[in-house]
Design a protein around this motif. Structure first.
Motif, short mmCIF file in Angstrom:
data_model
loop_
_atom_site.label_atom_id
_atom_site.label_comp_id
_atom_site.label_asym_id
_atom_site.label_seq_id
_atom_site.Cartn_x
_atom_site.Cartn_y
_atom_site.Cartn_z
N GLY A 299 7.27 29.89 -46.77
CA GLY A 299 6.20 30.55 -47.17
C GLY A 299 5.53 31.82 -45.97
N LEU A 300 6.18 31.77 -44.84
CA LEU A 300 5.95 32.41 -43.87
C LEU A 300 6.43 34.02 -44.18
N GLY A 301 5.94 34.99 -43.68
CA GLY A 301 6.36 36.19 -44.23
C GLY A 301 7.20 36.87 -43.02
N ASP A 302 6.98 38.07 -42.66
CA ASP A 302 7.45 38.96 -41.72
C ASP A 302 6.69 39.34 -40.63
N PHE A 303 7.25 39.45 -39.42
CA PHE A 303 6.55 40.06 -38.08
C PHE A 303 6.62 41.45 -38.41
N PHE A 304 7.28 42.03 -38.94
CA PHE A 304 7.38 43.45 -39.00
C PHE A 304 6.05 44.07 -39.60
N SER A 305 5.27 45.06 -38.80
CA SER A 305 4.20 45.67 -39.37
C SER A 305 4.30 46.96 -38.68
N PHE B 210 10.26 43.51 -25.70
CA PHE B 210 10.81 42.53 -26.36
C PHE B 210 12.21 41.71 -25.70
N ALA B 211 11.89 41.41 -24.31
CA ALA B 211 12.98 40.90 -23.52
C ALA B 211 12.85 39.51 -23.82
N THR B 212 11.89 38.75 -24.41
CA THR B 212 12.08 37.39 -24.54
C THR B 212 11.69 36.90 -25.96
N LEU B 213 11.74 35.84 -26.58
CA LEU B 213 11.15 35.52 -27.82
C LEU B 213 9.56 35.49 -27.81
N ASN B 214 8.91 34.91 -26.65
CA ASN B 214 7.74 34.92 -26.50
C ASN B 214 6.82 36.28 -26.74
N ALA B 215 7.58 37.31 -26.41
CA ALA B 215 7.19 38.68 -26.73
C ALA B 215 6.94 38.96 -28.25
N TYR B 216 7.24 38.23 -29.05
CA TYR B 216 7.10 38.49 -30.58
C TYR B 216 5.82 37.64 -31.13
N LYS B 217 5.14 36.98 -30.24
CA LYS B 217 4.07 36.03 -30.42
C LYS B 217 2.93 36.70 -31.15
N PRO B 218 2.42 37.78 -30.57
CA PRO B 218 1.42 38.52 -31.09
C PRO B 218 1.50 39.05 -32.51
N PHE B 219 2.86 39.27 -33.09
CA PHE B 219 3.01 39.78 -34.27
C PHE B 219 3.36 38.58 -35.29
N TRP C 145 10.93 30.83 -52.74
CA TRP C 145 12.11 31.50 -52.06
C TRP C 145 11.44 32.78 -51.60
N GLN C 146 11.37 32.94 -50.26
CA GLN C 146 11.14 34.56 -49.73
C GLN C 146 11.63 34.90 -48.44
N TYR C 147 12.51 35.62 -48.39
CA TYR C 147 13.01 36.01 -47.12
C TYR C 147 12.08 36.31 -45.83
N SER C 148 12.20 35.60 -44.89
CA SER C 148 11.42 35.70 -43.69
C SER C 148 12.04 35.59 -42.39
N ASN C 149 11.63 36.88 -41.84
CA ASN C 149 12.19 36.97 -40.45
C ASN C 149 11.55 36.18 -39.61
N THR C 150 9.98 35.85 -39.86
CA THR C 150 9.23 35.00 -39.04
C THR C 150 9.95 33.77 -38.89
N GLY C 151 10.39 33.03 -40.02
CA GLY C 151 11.00 31.80 -40.05
C GLY C 151 12.20 31.64 -38.97
N MET C 152 12.79 32.62 -39.06
CA MET C 152 14.26 32.62 -38.41
C MET C 152 14.02 32.74 -36.81
N LEU C 153 12.86 33.71 -36.56
CA LEU C 153 12.14 33.97 -34.98
C LEU C 153 11.99 32.61 -34.43
N LEU C 154 11.12 31.75 -35.28
CA LEU C 154 10.75 30.49 -34.91
C LEU C 154 11.65 29.61 -34.75
N LEU C 155 12.79 29.24 -35.37
CA LEU C 155 13.94 28.57 -34.92
C LEU C 155 14.47 28.83 -33.67
N GLY C 156 14.44 30.35 -33.25
CA GLY C 156 14.96 30.55 -31.98
C GLY C 156 14.12 29.80 -30.92
N VAL C 157 12.70 29.72 -31.15
CA VAL C 157 11.96 29.20 -30.39
C VAL C 157 11.94 27.65 -30.33
#
Length: 580
Positions: A350-356, A367-376, A389-401
């Motif tokens: 249910g999480l969407g995308d960090f793209f904006s 964007f040298a670290t994953l923490n840099a994506y936190k504000p988005f 089902w909804q494609y989510s780049n945010t979800g995959m980013l959080l798996l890296g975290v």
């Protein structure tokens, strides 16, 4: 006893009258909020809303579900009105996404009523325009597109739809290369329009398009799309496929329709590999087989593999809530408690995308670290986890975290240690502004004037656990070979990764094609100036990798190769075409 019944009956009549009064207020003409040439008429007929699409005069009756909701069961079509503070209905949403705004100045268009002779003349005019359009694409240049518009476009079309038209024609040229003559699919005399199809000469695809004329027989509306379609002669064996592939890439290179690298392998045998185009146009540096090209979302395969490695070590549970692993400055505990690792892997969180727009304006270097994506990252859910089902780049980013939290390592260092090195991936990494090696390709975005714009400063160019790293066809081939050999994760984990849980062609970080008997796994990647695809056929041992530093440059070339493999192996391979 009868008296309450009468009151109830009177109340029902009053409610029905009120609904009718409200529905009458909905009558009018409405314009699409973005495609401003498209209009819909709303009327009331037989206690239902009657929606009429002015572009083809198709009528859709809609039954009332609630005060503001109307539905057509046969078409699964939902329309939801907005009611403002003054009780006015000046806007509605169709299909959950398209917003239509009331336009009181619009004069409702009436359908044509041609006789037989007029209908034949209409088709003659449409066929002639379709033929000129195909000729324009086959002899593409910016000047020829301008000439077509001047000759055939109405004044309103040239004023408001030129940019969209030019983009569609350019993409038709780039994704088909060249087309056979078009064939009419259906004529709509009422609307003065017709649908056409034209087969690609180079690739197994088809260009579908619609032309609509105004009363002066000039182009009023235009729409198009490229679809996967198998119609070219099928190769009988690997040798024929390789010969056809060599010929195709030679033509695509001459036409400047493909820039990048291609690899086809079976088991440990590389059957074909080729590089063409420029890695850096500005310096005339050519692509070669060692050129590292942005792979977009293909990084998700590495992220899923890392997660499953940690699951096998007992450090992560697939059904664990992600609040076990993420600090609350990423997501609130309330949200994190609802979402599991499984949800993130399958795009059902249910999480969407960090793209904006803010993300687009950000510079690559930050964007040298994953923490840099936190504000988005937004702490909101489009639906309850597991419901859709909804494609989510945010979800995959959080798996890296999660990988960083559990392993105690930087995400990129983890991938290098536990995925890249064991797979002999020597040229796969992530780069940001100021540290780009000379053998890394820039991505190129096509401009309306026929030129290119590179993506050197784009925020998409930096790699993350959601995508955007750089690799080579050889590295990705090595990854597929080692992965399916069970050397990165166990066969049990592979089965989980390649299971279509939500029945949407997606497992754990891998896209799924083919069938249960003849699976195809892998991933595509796309962003401005980025296009990549990898198909892995575990049963037959084939691997296809196509990387391009052009927009959408890899998809139909990958489709061409996959269609050839289908012919050779006689397997039931489902179309791999992805809508972008």
């Amino acid at each position: 006893m009868a008296f309450p019944t009468m009151i109830k009956c009177d109340a029902s009549i009053a409610q029905a009258d009120e609904r009718q009064t409200e529905m009458q207020k909905m009558i009018g003409c409405f314009r699409h909020s973005q495609l401003k040439e498209l209009y819909i008429q709303i009327n009331v007929k037989d206690n239902k809303l009657l929606l009429t699409q002015e572009w083809d005069f198709k009528e859709i009756p809609l039954s009332q579900k609630s005060a503001l909701e109307f539905f057509n069961n046969n078409l699964n079509f939902l329309l939801v009105f907005d009611k403002n503070d003054r009780g006015e209905f000046n806007q509605f949403t169709a299909l959950g996404k398209d917003i239509w705004m009331r336009d009181p100045s619009h004069i409702p268009e009436k359908p044509r009523d041609p006789n037989e002779a007029e209908e034949k003349q209409l088709q003659y005019l449409l066929d002639g325009m379709a033929a000129r359009l195909i000729n324009t694409i086959n002899n593409y240049s910016v000047e020829k597109v301008d000439d077509f518009l001047k000759e055939n476009g109405s004044n309103s079309f040239q004023q408001s739809l030129t940019a969209d038209f030019k983009n569609r024609i350019q993409m038709a040229h780039r994704l088909t290369g060249e087309l056979y003559s078009s064939e009419i699919r259906d004529l709509n005399p009422k609307a003065g329009s017709a649908n056409y199809q034209a087969k690609g000469k180079l690739l197994d695809n088809t260009w579908e398009f619609n032309l609509r004329l105004d009363t002066a027989n000039k182009l009023k509306l235009f729409n198009s799309r490229v679809i996967a379609d198998k119609h070219l002669p099928a190769p009988k064996n690997e040798e024929e496929l390789v010969v056809a592939l060599k010929k195709l890439i030679s033509i695509l290179q001459k036409k400047d329709l493909f820039s990048g690298t291609v690899l086809l392998a079976k088991g440990e045998r590389i059957l074909f590999q080729e590089a063409c185009g420029y890695a850096v146009k500005e310096s005339q540096i050519k692509n070669n087989l060692h050129t590292q090209i942005n792979i977009g979302s293909m990084n998700k395969m590495f992220t899923a593999t890392g997660i499953m490695q940690l699951v096998e070590k007992g450090k992560i549970g697939l059904n664990d809530p992600i609040s076990n692993y993420l600090d609350t400055d990423w997501l609130s505990k309330k949200t994190g408690d609802k979402i599991t690792i499984h949800h993130l892997l399958t795009h059902t969180s249910g999480l969407g995308d960090f793209f904006s727009e803010d993300f687009d304006r950000a510079k690559t270097a930050q964007f040298a670290t994953l923490n840099a994506y936190k504000p988005f990252i937004k702490d909101t859910l489009a639906f309850e986890p597991g419901a859709k089902w909804q494609y989510s780049n945010t979800g995959m980013l959080l798996l890296g975290v999660v990988i960083e939290k559990v392993s105690g390592m930087d995400y990129f260092d983890y991938c290098k240690t536990y995925i890249y090195t064991p797979s002999q991936m020597v040229a796969t990494n992530a780069y940001y502004d100021g540290k780009r090696p000379s053998n890394v390709a820039l991505g190129y975005i096509f401009k309306p004037d026929g030129g290119y714009e590179n993506n050197a400063t784009s925020s998409y160019a930096r790699g993350s656990s959601a995508g955007g790293g750089h690799s080579t066809v050889s590295d990705l081939y090595n990854f597929s070979h080692v992965l399916t050999s069970g050397k990165l994760v166990s066969d049990v984990s592979l089965k989980k990764m390649f299971t279509d849980y939500a029945k949407n062609g997606y497992g754990y970080g891998f896209q799924l094609w083919g069938s249960m008997e003849n699976p195809i796994v892998g991933h595509s990647g796309g962003a401005p100036g980025v296009s990549a695809i990898e198909y892995i056929l575990p049963n037959s041992g084939y691997t296809v990798v196509v990387l391009s530093n052009y927009d959408m440059g890899s998809y139909y070339l990958g489709e061409f190769i996959l269609n050839g493999l289908k012919s050779i192996t006689q397997t039931d391979i489902r179309s791999s075409h992805l809508e972008q």
